[in-house]
Design a protein around this motif. Structure first.
Motif, mmCIF file in Angstrom:
data_model
loop_
_atom_site.group_PDB
_atom_site.id
_atom_site.type_symbol
_atom_site.label_atom_id
_atom_site.label_comp_id
_atom_site.label_asym_id
_atom_site.label_seq_id
_atom_site.Cartn_x
_atom_site.Cartn_y
_atom_site.Cartn_z
ATOM 1 N N ARG A 78 -67.552 -26.631 7.374
ATOM 2 C CA ARG A 78 -68.701 -25.717 7.500
ATOM 3 C C ARG A 78 -70.023 -26.474 7.394
ATOM 4 O O ARG A 78 -70.987 -26.141 8.097
ATOM 5 C CB ARG A 78 -68.605 -24.637 6.435
ATOM 6 C CG ARG A 78 -67.491 -23.643 6.702
ATOM 7 C CD ARG A 78 -67.288 -22.671 5.564
ATOM 8 N NE ARG A 78 -66.296 -21.650 5.910
ATOM 9 C CZ ARG A 78 -65.691 -20.864 5.039
ATOM 10 N NH1 ARG A 78 -65.995 -20.958 3.744
ATOM 11 N NH2 ARG A 78 -64.803 -19.971 5.434
ATOM 12 N N ARG B 234 -72.942 -26.461 10.289
ATOM 13 C CA ARG B 234 -74.356 -26.150 10.046
ATOM 14 C C ARG B 234 -75.248 -27.293 10.520
ATOM 15 O O ARG B 234 -76.312 -27.057 11.117
ATOM 16 C CB ARG B 234 -74.592 -25.877 8.554
ATOM 17 C CG ARG B 234 -74.000 -24.575 8.049
ATOM 18 C CD ARG B 234 -74.500 -24.237 6.664
ATOM 19 N NE ARG B 234 -74.104 -25.224 5.663
ATOM 20 C CZ ARG B 234 -72.976 -25.158 4.958
ATOM 21 N NH1 ARG B 234 -72.115 -24.179 5.162
ATOM 22 N NH2 ARG B 234 -72.713 -26.085 4.063
ATOM 23 N N GLU C 116 -78.172 -27.529 13.911
ATOM 24 C CA GLU C 116 -79.581 -27.900 13.808
ATOM 25 C C GLU C 116 -79.994 -28.904 14.885
ATOM 26 O O GLU C 116 -81.191 -29.174 15.055
ATOM 27 C CB GLU C 116 -79.859 -28.505 12.431
ATOM 28 C CG GLU C 116 -79.690 -27.537 11.270
ATOM 29 C CD GLU C 116 -80.746 -26.443 11.285
ATOM 30 O OE1 GLU C 116 -81.910 -26.749 11.616
ATOM 31 O OE2 GLU C 116 -80.404 -25.283 10.974
#
Length: 352
Positions: free
Chosen positions: A76, A80, A84
């Motif tokens: 995870r 994330r 970005e």
């Protein structure tokens, strides 16, 4: 100006090197005034294979039940971090023609040209097949464990021959490309060493520790590292993989935690390419035990920068103490600076 740049690499791998070489190259291009995007290829088969590998990576054996939550947390954290990045519109890896068009397709990554990669190796995309771009260029491309003596097949060789310019990160890939195209590619620095990640103060991650990054270390090597750590009263922290020698496991570490650990380490112990790269980029003492699966890229790296003495075998076990006591010397630092200048010159030429 070059125009729209699309970076093609293995950016969604749950792998510190894959993520950081992507991010560092994007940052390096941005400092030159080029706003690149990552070509966001997708595949259900690749996604499932990547998840399986991240939950039970090579060398760990079956995923220990107690480790699963940490491994899920790491997956995870990577998702994330990737979200970005400047990503293109997602497209099917098997339909590269549906990728958003680019003026320059910039290929790179440590295994991008490994035809035997277990889930990416069959994709023509990474050799330029069907990619809608005016020019194809490679920066610091690698063939992973595909030995130069095996060569590329006729189709891959022809596709590489269509590249406007090629640079590679190791001698094995250089020989592969030379034999495939008849052209001599330039050897440049990995993006993480050419454009190092941000580096906080040495105490940014807490008290000093020895960071272990890798797996499958031989017993003689592990024993030498533990003996060094005990003499220096330094804890050993394993990152990414469960380590039998570690006092603390950081299996959930995402890309940013990995960066902070490597930047603040009292010393780095590894047997993987990017373990050496991050130690060199941050000026950390390091020692590596070369793994047969990575014999080419790791040894090519240390030979390129003049740091061969940081790679030890059983006959040199007694030198582990000395090598871990000081960062790479001035000769190595000067070699890296010279290689940065050469790598900059390559980018100047291909980016315009």
């Amino acid at each position: 100006m070059t125009g729209r740049i699309a970076l093609l690499t293995f950016h969604r791998r749950v792998d510190y090197g894959s993520y950081w070489q992507t991010r560092c190259l994007l940052a390096g291009l941005a400092r030159r005034g080029h706003a690149a995007v990552v070509a966001d290829h997708a595949s259900d088969h690749v996604r499932r294979a990547e998840l399986a590998c991240a939950l039970a990576p090579l060398g760990d054996g079956p995923a220990a039940r107690a480790d699963v939550p940490d491994k899920v947390a790491r997956i995870r954290a990577f998702r994330r971090a990737v979200a970005e990045l400047p990503l293109s519109k997602r497209f099917d890896i098997a339909r590269p023609e549906t990728m958003e068009p680019a003026d320059l397709a910039l290929f790179g990554g440590d295994e991008i040209w490994n035809p035997h990669h277990p889930w990416y190796g069959g994709a023509p995309l990474f050799f330029g097949g069907g990619v809608p771009a005016r020019r194809y260029v490679a920066y610091a491309a690698g063939a992973g464990g595909h030995d130069a003596t095996l060569g590329f097949d006729a189709d891959r060789s022809a596709r590489l021959g269509a590249f406007a310019d090629v640079s590679v990160r190791d001698d094995n890939t250089r020989r592969l490309c030379r034999d495939a195209t008849g052209r001599e590619p330039e050897i440049v620095l990995d993006p993480c060493l050419q454009f190092p990640p941000p580096h906080e103060a040495p105490d940014a991650e807490g008290p000093p520790c020895i960071v272990v990054y890798g797996h499958g270390f031989p017993r003689w090597f592990a024993d030498a590292v533990v003996a060094f750590a005990r003499r220096r009263a330094l804890p050993i922290v394993g990152v990414g993989h469960r380590s039998a020698v570690a006092d603390e496991q950081r299996l959930a570490a995402g890309p940013e935690e990995f960066r902070r650990l490597m930047a603040s380490a009292a010393a780095v112990v590894t047997n993987v390419f990017h373990g050496c790269v991050f130690a060199l980029a941050f000026g950390r003492p390091f020692v590596a035990a070369a793994s047969p699966a990575r014999r080419d890229d790791l040894r090519d790296l240390v030979a390129l920068v003049g740091a061969q003495h940081h790679v030890v075998d059983e006959t040199r076990a007694a030198t582990v103490d000395t090598v871990l006591s000081a960062p790479a010397d001035a000769v190595v630092r000067r070699r890296i600076e010279a290689l940065r200048a050469r790598s900059d010159a390559f980018l100047d030429r291909v980016l315009g």
